[in-house]
Motif scaffolding. Structure first.
Motif, PDB file in Angstrom:
ATOM      1  N   VAL A   1       0.839  -1.198   0.000  1.00 39.35           N
ATOM      2  CA  VAL A   1       0.000   0.000   0.000  1.00 39.35           C
ATOM      3  C   VAL A   1       0.876   1.251   0.000  1.00 39.35           C
ATOM      4  CG1 VAL A   1      -1.808   1.277   1.204  1.00 39.35           C
ATOM      5  CG2 VAL A   1      -1.876  -1.218   1.143  1.00 39.35           C
ATOM      6  N   PHE A   2       1.994   1.210   0.747  1.00 46.20           N
ATOM      7  CA  PHE A   2       2.912   2.348   0.750  1.00 46.20           C
ATOM      8  C   PHE A   2       3.382   2.649  -0.668  1.00 46.20           C
ATOM      9  CE2 PHE A   2       4.495   1.337   5.304  1.00 46.20           C
ATOM     10  CZ  PHE A   2       3.344   1.889   5.823  1.00 46.20           C
ATOM     11  N   LEU A   3       3.791   1.608  -1.379  1.00 50.32           N
ATOM     12  CA  LEU A   3       4.346   1.797  -2.716  1.00 50.32           C
ATOM     13  C   LEU A   3       3.270   2.255  -3.687  1.00 50.32           C
ATOM     14  CD1 LEU A   3       6.930   1.551  -4.389  1.00 50.32           C
ATOM     15  CD2 LEU A   3       6.252  -0.785  -4.940  1.00 50.32           C
ATOM     16  N   SER A   4       2.030   1.757  -3.490  1.00 54.41           N
ATOM     17  CA  SER A   4       0.952   2.071  -4.417  1.00 54.41           C
ATOM     18  C   SER A   4       0.335   3.437  -4.154  1.00 54.41           C
ATOM     19  CB  SER A   4      -0.152   1.004  -4.319  1.00 54.41           C
ATOM     20  OG  SER A   4       0.363  -0.268  -4.600  1.00 54.41           O
ATOM     21  N   ARG A   5       0.291   3.844  -2.875  1.00 51.22           N
ATOM     22  CA  ARG A   5      -0.449   5.066  -2.556  1.00 51.22           C
ATOM     23  C   ARG A   5       0.352   6.056  -1.719  1.00 51.22           C
ATOM     24  NH1 ARG A   5      -4.233   7.340   1.271  1.00 51.22           N
ATOM     25  NH2 ARG A   5      -5.939   8.346   0.183  1.00 51.22           N
ATOM     26  N   ALA A   6       0.871   5.578  -0.576  1.00 50.97           N
ATOM     27  CA  ALA A   6       1.494   6.502   0.369  1.00 50.97           C
ATOM     28  C   ALA A   6       2.736   7.158  -0.221  1.00 50.97           C
ATOM     29  CB  ALA A   6       1.844   5.769   1.668  1.00 50.97           C
ATOM     30  N   PHE A   7       3.509   6.400  -0.994  1.00 56.73           N
ATOM     31  CA  PHE A   7       4.722   6.960  -1.589  1.00 56.73           C
ATOM     32  C   PHE A   7       4.357   8.088  -2.552  1.00 56.73           C
ATOM     33  CE2 PHE A   7       7.888   6.555  -5.120  1.00 56.73           C
ATOM     34  CZ  PHE A   7       8.932   7.168  -4.449  1.00 56.73           C
ATOM     35  N   LYS A   8       3.350   7.849  -3.383  1.00 62.13           N
ATOM     36  CA  LYS A   8       2.907   8.865  -4.342  1.00 62.13           C
ATOM     37  C   LYS A   8       2.343  10.084  -3.614  1.00 62.13           C
ATOM     38  CE  LYS A   8      -0.456   9.507  -8.075  1.00 62.13           C
ATOM     39  NZ  LYS A   8      -1.561   8.872  -8.830  1.00 62.13           N
TER      40      LYS A   8
ATOM     41  N   LEU B   1      11.654  21.585   3.586  1.00 67.32           N
ATOM     42  CA  LEU B   1      12.632  20.820   4.359  1.00 67.32           C
ATOM     43  C   LEU B   1      12.048  20.345   5.689  1.00 67.32           C
ATOM     44  CD1 LEU B   1      15.845  22.944   3.707  1.00 67.32           C
ATOM     45  CD2 LEU B   1      15.276  20.698   2.753  1.00 67.32           C
ATOM     46  N   SER B   2      11.269  21.191   6.345  1.00 66.26           N
ATOM     47  CA  SER B   2      10.670  20.773   7.618  1.00 66.26           C
ATOM     48  C   SER B   2       9.686  19.629   7.404  1.00 66.26           C
ATOM     49  CB  SER B   2       9.983  21.959   8.291  1.00 66.26           C
ATOM     50  OG  SER B   2       8.859  22.405   7.545  1.00 66.26           O
ATOM     51  N   THR B   3       8.950  19.656   6.279  1.00 63.42           N
ATOM     52  CA  THR B   3       8.020  18.563   5.966  1.00 63.42           C
ATOM     53  C   THR B   3       8.785  17.289   5.671  1.00 63.42           C
ATOM     54  OG1 THR B   3       6.406  20.140   5.062  1.00 63.42           O
ATOM     55  CG2 THR B   3       6.163  17.843   4.429  1.00 63.42           C
ATOM     56  N   TRP B   4       9.876  17.418   4.920  1.00 62.01           N
ATOM     57  CA  TRP B   4      10.717  16.262   4.590  1.00 62.01           C
ATOM     58  C   TRP B   4      11.210  15.587   5.874  1.00 62.01           C
ATOM     59  CZ3 TRP B   4      12.722  14.334  -0.188  1.00 62.01           C
ATOM     60  CH2 TRP B   4      13.736  13.395  -0.052  1.00 62.01           C
ATOM     61  N   PHE B   5      11.784  16.344   6.778  1.00 61.42           N
ATOM     62  CA  PHE B   5      12.319  15.761   8.011  1.00 61.42           C
ATOM     63  C   PHE B   5      11.198  15.252   8.911  1.00 61.42           C
ATOM     64  CE2 PHE B   5      16.043  18.459   6.894  1.00 61.42           C
ATOM     65  CZ  PHE B   5      16.968  17.425   6.809  1.00 61.42           C
ATOM     66  N   ARG B   6      10.052  15.900   8.867  1.00 57.62           N
ATOM     67  CA  ARG B   6       8.917  15.404   9.645  1.00 57.62           C
ATOM     68  C   ARG B   6       8.463  14.037   9.138  1.00 57.62           C
ATOM     69  NH1 ARG B   6       3.095  18.451  10.266  1.00 57.62           N
ATOM     70  NH2 ARG B   6       2.211  17.040  11.819  1.00 57.62           N
ATOM     71  N   PHE B   7       8.431  13.879   7.826  1.00 58.81           N
ATOM     72  CA  PHE B   7       8.094  12.574   7.253  1.00 58.81           C
ATOM     73  C   PHE B   7       9.107  11.516   7.688  1.00 58.81           C
ATOM     74  CE2 PHE B   7       5.494  14.004   3.278  1.00 58.81           C
ATOM     75  CZ  PHE B   7       4.409  14.240   4.105  1.00 58.81           C
ATOM     76  N   ILE B   8      10.383  11.858   7.649  1.00 56.89           N
ATOM     77  CA  ILE B   8      11.421  10.897   8.034  1.00 56.89           C
ATOM     78  C   ILE B   8      11.253  10.493   9.492  1.00 56.89           C
ATOM     79  CG2 ILE B   8      13.899  10.630   8.413  1.00 56.89           C
ATOM     80  CD1 ILE B   8      14.351  12.351   5.932  1.00 56.89           C
ATOM     81  N   ARG B   9      11.048  11.473  10.374  1.00 53.01           N
ATOM     82  CA  ARG B   9      10.885  11.166  11.801  1.00 53.01           C
ATOM     83  C   ARG B   9       9.646  10.316  12.068  1.00 53.01           C
ATOM     84  NH1 ARG B   9      12.073  16.716  12.289  1.00 53.01           N
ATOM     85  NH2 ARG B   9       9.859  17.105  12.700  1.00 53.01           N
ATOM     86  N   SER B  10       8.628  10.495  11.245  1.00 58.10           N
ATOM     87  CA  SER B  10       7.369   9.774  11.455  1.00 58.10           C
ATOM     88  C   SER B  10       7.324   8.439  10.723  1.00 58.10           C
ATOM     89  CB  SER B  10       6.189  10.641  10.992  1.00 58.10           C
ATOM     90  OG  SER B  10       6.167  11.881  11.670  1.00 58.10           O
ATOM     91  N   GLY B  11       8.373   8.120   9.987  1.00 52.26           N
ATOM     92  CA  GLY B  11       8.404   6.854   9.264  1.00 52.26           C
ATOM     93  C   GLY B  11       7.574   6.843   7.998  1.00 52.26           C
ATOM     94  N   VAL B  12       7.298   8.018   7.441  1.00 51.39           N
ATOM     95  CA  VAL B  12       6.511   8.106   6.214  1.00 51.39           C
ATOM     96  C   VAL B  12       7.417   7.814   5.021  1.00 51.39           C
ATOM     97  CG1 VAL B  12       5.218   9.664   4.711  1.00 51.39           C
ATOM     98  CG2 VAL B  12       4.876   9.741   7.188  1.00 51.39           C
ATOM     99  N   PRO B  13       7.009   6.899   4.138  1.00 46.89           N
ATOM    100  CA  PRO B  13       7.876   6.541   3.013  1.00 46.89           C
ATOM    101  C   PRO B  13       8.041   7.692   2.029  1.00 46.89           C
ATOM    102  CG  PRO B  13       5.718   5.523   2.762  1.00 46.89           C
ATOM    103  CD  PRO B  13       5.742   6.139   4.123  1.00 46.89           C
TER     104      PRO B  13
ATOM    105  N   ASN C   1       2.149  12.132 -13.865  1.00 46.52           N
ATOM    106  CA  ASN C   1       1.000  12.202 -12.960  1.00 46.52           C
ATOM    107  C   ASN C   1       1.288  13.005 -11.709  1.00 46.52           C
ATOM    108  OD1 ASN C   1      -0.579  10.623 -14.620  1.00 46.52           O
ATOM    109  ND2 ASN C   1       0.091   8.710 -13.673  1.00 46.52           N
ATOM    110  N   MET C   2       2.577  13.243 -11.400  1.00 48.44           N
ATOM    111  CA  MET C   2       2.908  14.001 -10.192  1.00 48.44           C
ATOM    112  C   MET C   2       2.395  15.432 -10.289  1.00 48.44           C
ATOM    113  SD  MET C   2       6.710  12.803  -9.078  1.00 48.44           S
ATOM    114  CE  MET C   2       6.842  14.268  -8.041  1.00 48.44           C
TER     115      MET C   2
END
Length: 321
Positions: A251-258, A276-288, A310-311
């Motif tokens: 599901v991460f690869l199909s939806r969450a990553f996109k 940059l703050s969003t990027w590091f927040r995703f990393i800290r939260s384990g978001v792919p 599509n992006m």
């Protein structure tokens, strides 16, 4: 005592009474149907005399002190009496024959019935894009009916519309919408997908999303993007907590990553610091954000030829551009 009503249609409304009347005119009056309209403290409220043309409509005001479509949908659920519930947005429409289609499922044993949606532009009538992802997933499931296609039905389709849901199932699992500025439906849909044991996908189309400028999905404020980011993090953390690792990764690869890429692109448009703050927040939260598959040549080529075009559309959903 079991309700004599078959269906409750729940509609949040904000500042678009003419479009609301258009939607209401597509819902045929029937003794087994109630239509619940919840106004979200609009400046342009529905006119009582205009609403009187629709005797099957029950009108409520959001007096909770919390704004948003999620709050209004929750108010609608508190008042709903139908055995089945279907949600609609005030600026969309039901298609001709929708009631005869959904009525076929009133005696079904399933908890959720999905219908293939469509979308159009209000000004030109041309086919829109808002339905494409959900429709593609549902049509894939009808064709393949395998575990992967079922995962996407359960955890990819966030929109509340174009699905028929048993009200006792909603109440049994305490399902409610987040009372936030945006993405109020994501966790409702995710928990719905997790809890449902029996569902059916219908190839029929009952609902049309009408695209217009000024609607919530076209808003691009930092507050809206922040609400979407918060919800996305909670969505990922829910999948990690409740799904087997292999299913969660798919599901991460199909939806969450996109979606992560789309939100990062939206954050970039606000500014480098916010990006940059969003990027590091995703990393800290384990978001792919980056997958190991990105290093394989075949996947790089696939992304270049398919995903990257599509992006732009994905980021437009979050930013309105």
């Amino acid at each position: 005592m079991e309700s004599s009503l078959d269906l409750s249609v729940i509609i949040p409304h904000f500042d678009c009474p003419d479009l609301l009347y258009r939607l209401l005119s597509t819902i045929p009056p029937h003794p087994g149907v109630e239509v619940i309209v919840v106004d979200d403290n609009s400046e342009k409220k529905p006119d009582p005399s205009s609403l009187s043309r629709f005797p099957h409509v029950v009108y409520y005001e959001n007096t909770s002190g919390k704004k948003g479509a999620g709050t209004c949908r929750n108010i609608g659920l508190e008042h709903a009496k139908g055995r089945w519930v279907i949600f609609a947005d005030a600026d969309d429409i039901f298609l001709p024959g929708f009631y005869s289609i959904v009525a076929k499922y009133f005696t079904a044993e399933e908890e959720v019935i999905f219908f293939v949606p469509t979308s159009r532009y209000s000004d030109s009538g041309e086919l829109g894009f808002r339905h494409e992802a959900d429709a593609g997933i549902l049509l894939r499931y009808l064709k393949e009916r395998d575990h992967k296609s079922e995962l996407l039905v359960r955890y990819y389709i966030a929109a509340p519309w174009s699905k028929l849901i048993r009200r006792d199932f909603i109440e049994m699992h305490g399902l409610r919408f987040d009372e936030v500025l945006a993405s109020n439906d994501v966790m409702f849909a995710t928990k719905l997908g997790y809890h449902m044991k029996r569902f059916q996908v219908s190839p029929e189309t009952i609902y049309c999303v009408m695209l217009r400028h000024g609607s919530l999905v076209m808003r691009k404020s930092r507050e809206v993007i922040e609400a979407r980011i918060d919800t996305h993090i909670r969505y990922v953390q829910f999948l990690k907590s409740y799904l087997p690792g292999k299913d969660a990764r798919y599901v991460f690869l199909s939806r969450a990553f996109k979606r992560s890429l789309g939100l990062l692109n939206a954050a970039r448009r606000i500014g480098v610091t916010y990006f940059l703050s969003t990027w590091f927040r995703f990393i800290r939260s384990g978001v792919p954000i980056v997958s190991w598959r990105l290093i394989t040549p075949s996947f790089v080529w696939e992304k270049i030829t398919k995903t990257l075009p599509n992006m732009k559309r994905e980021s437009r959903f979050y930013t309105g551009r």
